[in-house]
Motif scaffolding. Sequence first.
Motif, short mmCIF file in Angstrom:
data_model
loop_
_atom_site.label_atom_id
_atom_site.label_comp_id
_atom_site.label_asym_id
_atom_site.label_seq_id
_atom_site.Cartn_x
_atom_site.Cartn_y
_atom_site.Cartn_z
N GLN A 1 100.54 112.53 36.88
CA GLN A 1 98.93 112.69 36.82
C GLN A 1 98.43 113.64 36.00
OE1 GLN A 1 97.22 109.82 38.82
NE2 GLN A 1 99.33 109.36 38.34
N LEU A 2 99.41 114.60 35.48
CA LEU A 2 99.21 115.88 34.92
C LEU A 2 98.62 115.63 33.39
CD1 LEU A 2 98.82 118.75 35.98
CD2 LEU A 2 101.30 118.98 34.71
N VAL A 3 97.68 116.45 32.81
CA VAL A 3 97.09 116.54 31.58
C VAL A 3 97.33 117.84 31.19
CG1 VAL A 3 95.44 116.56 29.88
CG2 VAL A 3 95.37 114.83 31.84
N ARG A 4 98.06 118.32 30.43
CA ARG A 4 98.31 119.55 29.79
C ARG A 4 97.99 119.71 28.30
NH1 ARG A 4 104.75 121.16 31.08
NH2 ARG A 4 104.97 119.12 29.74
N LEU A 5 97.21 120.83 27.94
CA LEU A 5 96.74 120.88 26.56
C LEU A 5 97.20 122.26 26.02
CD1 LEU A 5 93.04 119.70 27.67
CD2 LEU A 5 94.72 118.32 26.71
N TYR A 6 97.33 122.33 24.90
CA TYR A 6 97.35 123.45 23.78
C TYR A 6 96.67 123.46 22.48
CZ TYR A 6 99.79 127.55 21.74
OH TYR A 6 99.81 128.82 21.21
N SER A 7 95.94 124.61 22.29
CA SER A 7 95.40 124.42 21.06
C SER A 7 95.88 125.62 20.18
CB SER A 7 93.93 124.45 20.95
OG SER A 7 93.34 124.74 19.67
N VAL B 1 98.40 127.12 27.89
CA VAL B 1 98.41 125.88 28.20
C VAL B 1 97.36 125.73 29.28
CG1 VAL B 1 99.52 123.90 29.46
CG2 VAL B 1 100.78 125.32 27.54
N ILE B 2 96.43 124.74 28.97
CA ILE B 2 95.31 124.31 30.16
C ILE B 2 95.69 123.10 30.86
CG2 ILE B 2 92.95 123.79 30.57
CD1 ILE B 2 92.44 125.08 27.76
N SER B 3 96.10 123.14 32.18
CA SER B 3 96.52 121.82 33.07
C SER B 3 95.49 121.60 34.06
CB SER B 3 97.71 122.27 33.82
OG SER B 3 98.88 122.83 32.82
N PHE B 4 95.46 120.11 34.15
CA PHE B 4 94.73 119.74 35.27
C PHE B 4 94.98 118.15 35.65
CE2 PHE B 4 92.05 118.87 31.33
CZ PHE B 4 92.08 117.62 31.38
N GLU B 5 94.58 117.58 36.71
CA GLU B 5 94.99 116.35 37.25
C GLU B 5 94.21 115.41 36.53
OE1 GLU B 5 97.65 115.47 39.50
OE2 GLU B 5 98.29 117.37 39.20
N ILE B 6 94.62 114.32 36.14
CA ILE B 6 93.89 113.22 35.27
C ILE B 6 92.45 112.98 36.10
CG2 ILE B 6 94.72 111.12 36.22
CD1 ILE B 6 94.11 111.43 32.52
N SER B 7 92.55 112.90 37.40
CA SER B 7 91.27 112.66 37.93
C SER B 7 90.13 113.63 38.26
CB SER B 7 91.85 112.06 39.62
OG SER B 7 92.36 113.07 39.96
N ASP B 8 90.81 114.81 37.86
CA ASP B 8 89.88 116.32 38.07
C ASP B 8 88.75 116.19 36.86
OD1 ASP B 8 88.77 118.55 38.45
OD2 ASP B 8 90.62 119.70 38.05
#
Length: 399
Positions: free
Chosen positions: A68-74, A82-89
């Motif tokens: 369920q994890l979303v991980r983002l990097y710009s 890296v910014i991480s959060f659960e898809i439902s958050d």
Amino acid sequence: MGGIMKKQDLSQIITAFQTQFNTRPSDMFFSPGRVNLIGEHTDYNGGHVFPITLTLGTYGVARRRKDQLVRLYSLNFPELGVISFEISDTTKLPEHNWANFVKGVIKSLTELGYVIDYGFDLAIDGDIPIAAGLSSSASLELLIGVVIQRLFDFKIPRLQLVMAGHQAENDFIGVNTGLMDQFSVGFGAPNTAIFLDTNTLGYRLVPVILHDYEIIIMNTNKPRSLVTSKYNERVRETQQALQALQTELPIESLGDIDMTTFTSHQKLIKDPLLLKRARHAVSENQRTIKAVKQLAQGDLIEFGMLLNQSHASLRDDYDVTGIELDTLVTAAQEFPGVLGARMTGAGFGGCAIALVPKKSRARFEQQVGARFHQVVGYDASFYDVEIGPGAQWIGPVKD
């Protein structure tokens, strides 16, 4: 400035993705910025706009996850890591965090009934100057839309993607923009401008044939700090003027009337400031309709004159230009052979455009740049425009 980003530049994002996430991305994406040729501050007043999509934009590589994890990097904000959060958050992160755009689009698509039950990894890199009024935020919103569409194999109608981006901007980020930015990023096509009626969402693609001229974007490089508060203020002022006119006119927006009707009913608007704001919205809408006709007929001289009139209205009636934009635009208008110039975007800094003879480009940038530096004390930037495609999947990442 070429078409889609060169392969070696995408390889840089792929490398960053692998470094940050320890896996390879599966797919590559592109979403353009946009510049509006004419029709400024008309989109939230039910008027017409006439934007083009740029070959500057936001690039992304992504891979679907099994959890369920979303991980983002710009690559534009490496200091955020890296910014991480659960898809439902759906809790909002502290202000100015680009991950809020991702959360906003996920939330909008979920509310439309799309079940996003897994997370994903996404790395992005953009070459649109941030806060320049070239729609870096709409570019990002539509990029996220096409990423989700591809990774989860959704058949999302393009207008729904546009609406999801717009809803994210308005309801989640909290800026009351009209629909133009997301619409143009979603529906853009090479060598054409989009003539959009923001009231009905009826649109047509108009070929942009400039012969011996080209569009140059001039960036004041002034960060637009005022823009959100002043923007929302203009939305409010035009709404108040509309309410005054509605006491006698059966209209739903300022885009519903022409200048003759406006002039004969303007006494209904008692506040002189609100009168000026409404006059801009009505006259700019009429100018846009006329400008599209002139461009389609190949009358670049008349088209350029309408650009000049648009800037004067934005300066005098709408009060959204300021010393930086006025200096750039005046210098451009005075340059020999230039057919027209105007600020573009929300104003208070950001960018302007000029219709410049191709053969004079270097001299134009040098002279206008020197004048700007002399008055303002720092440098402007210049970009030549190529009109590119809308937001899209580029292809799979090859092993």
